[in-house]
Design an enzyme around this catalytic site. Structure first.
Site, PDB file in Angstrom:
ATOM      1  N   HIS A 144       0.894  -1.281  -0.251  1.00  0.00           N
ATOM      2  CA  HIS A 144      -0.071  -0.026   0.004  1.00  0.00           C
ATOM      3  C   HIS A 144       0.723   1.075   0.150  1.00  0.00           C
ATOM      4  O   HIS A 144       0.602   2.306  -0.381  1.00  0.00           O
ATOM      5  CB  HIS A 144      -1.092   0.146   1.143  1.00  0.00           C
ATOM      6  CG  HIS A 144      -2.112  -1.162   1.171  1.00  0.00           C
ATOM      7  ND1 HIS A 144      -2.735  -1.312   2.368  1.00  0.00           N
ATOM      8  CD2 HIS A 144      -2.332  -1.883   0.325  1.00  0.00           C
ATOM      9  CE1 HIS A 144      -3.624  -2.312   2.007  1.00  0.00           C
ATOM     10  NE2 HIS A 144      -3.407  -2.570   0.679  1.00  0.00           N
ATOM     11  N   LEU A 173      -3.175  -9.348   5.797  1.00  0.00           N
ATOM     12  CA  LEU A 173      -3.103  -9.229   4.189  1.00  0.00           C
ATOM     13  C   LEU A 173      -1.737  -8.530   4.077  1.00  0.00           C
ATOM     14  O   LEU A 173      -1.735  -8.156   3.090  1.00  0.00           O
ATOM     15  CB  LEU A 173      -4.471  -8.657   3.714  1.00  0.00           C
ATOM     16  CG  LEU A 173      -5.764  -9.320   3.918  1.00  0.00           C
ATOM     17  CD1 LEU A 173      -6.760  -8.583   3.421  1.00  0.00           C
ATOM     18  CD2 LEU A 173      -5.595 -10.822   3.162  1.00  0.00           C
ATOM     19  N   PHE A 174      -1.127  -8.134   5.040  1.00  0.00           N
ATOM     20  CA  PHE A 174       0.411  -7.572   4.934  1.00  0.00           C
ATOM     21  C   PHE A 174       0.097  -6.069   4.041  1.00  0.00           C
ATOM     22  O   PHE A 174       1.252  -5.698   3.645  1.00  0.00           O
ATOM     23  CB  PHE A 174       1.096  -8.478   4.333  1.00  0.00           C
ATOM     24  CG  PHE A 174       1.041  -9.813   4.859  1.00  0.00           C
ATOM     25  CD1 PHE A 174       1.059 -10.297   6.257  1.00  0.00           C
ATOM     26  CD2 PHE A 174       0.923 -11.038   3.999  1.00  0.00           C
ATOM     27  CE1 PHE A 174       0.720 -11.286   6.757  1.00  0.00           C
ATOM     28  CE2 PHE A 174       0.852 -12.114   4.526  1.00  0.00           C
ATOM     29  CZ  PHE A 174       0.650 -12.390   5.743  1.00  0.00           C
ATOM     30  N   CYS A 175      -0.826  -5.361   4.476  1.00  0.00           N
ATOM     31  CA  CYS A 175      -0.792  -3.894   3.750  1.00  0.00           C
ATOM     32  C   CYS A 175      -0.524  -4.303   2.075  1.00  0.00           C
ATOM     33  O   CYS A 175       0.091  -3.423   1.613  1.00  0.00           O
ATOM     34  CB  CYS A 175       0.306  -2.924   4.196  1.00  0.00           C
ATOM     35  SG  CYS A 175      -0.265  -2.356   5.946  1.00  0.00           S
ATOM     36  N   ALA A 176      -0.915  -5.328   1.558  1.00  0.00           N
ATOM     37  CA  ALA A 176      -0.974  -5.518   0.131  1.00  0.00           C
ATOM     38  C   ALA A 176      -2.130  -6.494   0.042  1.00  0.00           C
ATOM     39  O   ALA A 176      -2.247  -7.506  -0.565  1.00  0.00           O
ATOM     40  CB  ALA A 176       0.456  -6.482  -0.002  1.00  0.00           C
TER      41      ALA A 176
END
Length: 458
Positions: A129, A374-377
Site C-alpha cells: 500500500h 493481508l500485510f498491507c498488500a
C-alpha cells in the site's frame, strides 16, 4: 569532526549480532523461552553495531543546521555525512539527491507530491500500500498481477504503449515482494519504462536489507526505503534519485529548514525563497538519530559483505521452503512460481486453520513472532488466496473447512540476524500444531486472536 563509534574491525559472525537476541518471553503453557523474532518484513531488529554507534553519538546530540555550538556543528556534520554514506550505499549518481524522510511510505508520498502536472502513474496491483496508494492526485493505471517476470515486463510495455507519449509518466515497482519475497525484474522494467519516455521509482523496502541496491546499475530514477527494515530503528527513511522533479516541486512540508529566505512584502504578504537542495523537503528539526542509524546500518551491511549475507539467507530460505513443503496441509503463496529468486519473506496458509489462530498459537505456545493478515498488500494477497474481502471468523475455531480458501495468510520473515535455531523451532512448531492442534483456547479481542486465559487448557 567525528565521534568514536563501534570498532570497524570487530568480528562479524553469522548471524549478525542484533538487539533482543537473548530476550525471553513467557509461554501460555508455562515457563519462558528465548523469543524467535521472525517478522523482519515488518520491522527488523536493530543491529548491535547500529545501537553501539548511536549510543556513542547520543551524548553529543545537538540541533542540526541551526547552531554555532560544538555539539550542533558535530550533529550537522554527522547528519550530512550520513547523507553521503547512504548515497554511497545506493550507488547514487553524482547529480542525485538523498532526501531523508520518515519511512518508505513517507518517501513515496513525497515523490507523489512532486509529480509534474498531468503525470500518468503506472503501478501493479501487487504493490504494498505504501507504493500503491500515494498517487491519488495523478492519473493512475493499475496493472493486473503478472504470473511471471516476463509477463510483468510485457504488461508494463503494453500499458506504456497506450499512454500519452508527450506527457510525464512514472512507473512504481517493488524490488522484492513483502508477501512472497520474490524478486521483481527491475532492470527489465526500467528499460521498458525509459523506452517509452517514463521514469521509474523502486520501492526497495524489502530489497535493500537483503540485496545490494545500485541506482546507477539498475538505472532507476528513484529509490525509496525505510530504516526500520534495514536494522535501523528510530523512524527514518530515504528517497534518493533525480533532483529535477524534487527541485521544481513545492516543498513537501513548509517551514524552517526548507526556506532560504523569508521576507514581508509591502502589501503585508510573505515572499519565500525555497532551497533547491534536499533541505527543500526536510522542513523542521530533522531526526538526526534516525538518519545516523540508517548510515550506521549501511556501513555495517557493507562491511559484512552482501555476498556472504545473501548466501546465508538463501540457505535459510531453502530450509524454510523445504520444511514447509514437508507439511501437506501447508500451501506457500507464490506469484512467479517455486523457482523464482526471493528474499527471506514467505507467506503461507494452513488447510483448515484460521491464520490468526495459527499465528497466535506460534507466539503464545512457542515464543515465535510471525505476522498474519493481508500485510498491507490486500489486492495481492487476495489474488494469491483467490478470495474476496470478508470478515474473519472467530480465531478459536477453523475459519474454513479443509480445502476451502483462507481469508488471510501467515508470513514468516528473517534476515541477517536470524539464527538457525529460530528457523528450526519455527518448522518444528508448524509440524506440531498441524499434527496435534493448539494446546490452549483462544478468543478474539479487539480484532486480535489472543489466548483465553480464563478458559481451560485444551
Amino acid at each position: 569532526m567525528s565521534v568514536s563509534t563501534a570498532a570497524l574491525d570487530q568480528s562479524i559472525y553469522a548471524p549478525l549480532p542484533v538487539l533482543g537476541a537473548d530476550v525471553t518471553v513467557p509461554l501460555v503453557t508455562g515457563g519462558d523461552v528465548t523469543y524467535a523474532a521472525l517478522d523482519y518484513a515488518a520491522s527488523a531488529p536493530a543491529l548491535q553495531r547500529v545501537w553501539d554507534d548511536v549510543a556513542a553519538y547520543a551524548p553529543y546530540y545537538g540541533s542540526v543546521h541551526r547552531g554555532a555550538g560544538y555539539l550542533s556543528q558535530l550533529s550537522t556534520d554527522l547528519f550530512e555525512s550520513s547523507r553521503t554514506t547512504v548515497a554511497d550505499f545506493l550507488g547514487c549518481r553524482p547529480e542525485d539527491q538523498v532526501v531523508f524522510t520518515r519511512s518508505t511510505t513517507d518517501s513515496l508520498n513525497l515523490l507523489a507530491s512532486a509529480l509534474p502536472a498531468d503525470c500518468q502513474v503506472f503501478v501493479f496491483e501487487t504493490e504494498h500500500h505504501a507504493s500503491l496508494l500515494p498517487w491519488r492526485d495523478a492519473r493512475v493505471t493499475y496493472l493486473d498481477a503478472p504470473r511471471t517476470p516476463a509477463e510483468a515486463v510485457a504488461t508494463l510495455e503494453r500499458a506504456l504503449a497506450g499512454r500519452d507519449p508527450h506527457g510525464p509518466a512514472l512507473v512504481c515497482v517493488t524490488g522484492a515482494s513483502n508477501v512472497t519475497g520474490e524478486l521483481w525484474p527491475v532492470k527489465e522494467l526500467t528499460s521498458a519504462a525509459h523506452a517509452h519516455g517514463a521514469r521509474i521509482v523502486l520501492d526497495a523496502a524489502q530489497l535493500a536489507p537483503h540485496h545490494p541496491v545500485d541506482i546507477a546499475d539498475l538505472d532507476v530514477d528513484w529509490v525509496a526505503f525505510s530504516g526500520h527494515k534495514l536494522y535501523a530503528p528510530f523512524g527514518s527513511g530515504v528517497l534518493a534519485g533525480r533532483a529535477d522533479w524534487l527541485r521544481d516541486a513545492e516543498p513537501y512540508l513548509a517551514g524552517g529548514g526548507a526556506s532560504r529566505k523569508v521576507a514581508r512584502r509591502a502589501d503585508g504578504g510573505v515572499d519565500v525563497e525555497w532551497h533547491t537542495t534536499p533541505a527543500r523537503h526536510e522542513a523542521g528539526s530533522p531526526n538526526v538519530i534516525g538518519v545516523y542509524s540508517i548510515a550506521a546500518a549501511c556501513r555495517a551491511l557493507t562491511e559484512a559483505g552482501f555476498d556472504r549475507l545473501v548466501a546465508r539467507e538463501q540457505q535459510l530460505v531453502t530450509r524454510v521452503r523445504e520444511g514447509l513443503a514437508g507439511v501437506p496441509e501447508v500451501r506457500v503463496l507464490s506469484l512467479f512460481g517455486d523457482d523464482a529468486p526471493r528474499v527471506g519473506v514467505i507467506s503461507f496458509v494452513v488447510e483448515g486453520w484460521n491464520s490468526s489462530h495459527f499465528a497466535a498459537a506460534l507466539s503464545a505456545e512457542y515464543g515465535i513472532g510471525v505476522r498474519d493478515g493481508l500485510f498491507c498488500a490486500h489486492p495481492l494477497v487476495r489474488t494469491l488466496l483467490g478470495s474476496e474481502p470478508q470478515e474473519p471468523g472467530e480465531c478459536g475455531a477453523p475459519e474454513a473447512e479443509p480445502g476451502e480458501r483462507s481469508l488471510n495468510a501467515i508470513r514468516v520473515s528473517f534476515g541477517a540476524g536470524t539464527p538457525d535455531e529460530h528457523i528450526e523451532r519455527f518448522l518444528g512448531a508448524v509440524r506440531e500444531l498441524v499434527r496435534t492442534g493448539a494446546r490452549w483456547s483462544y478468543r478474539t479481542e479487539d480484532g486480535r486472536c489472543v489466548p483465553d486465559r480464563g478458559a481451560a487448557q485444551v
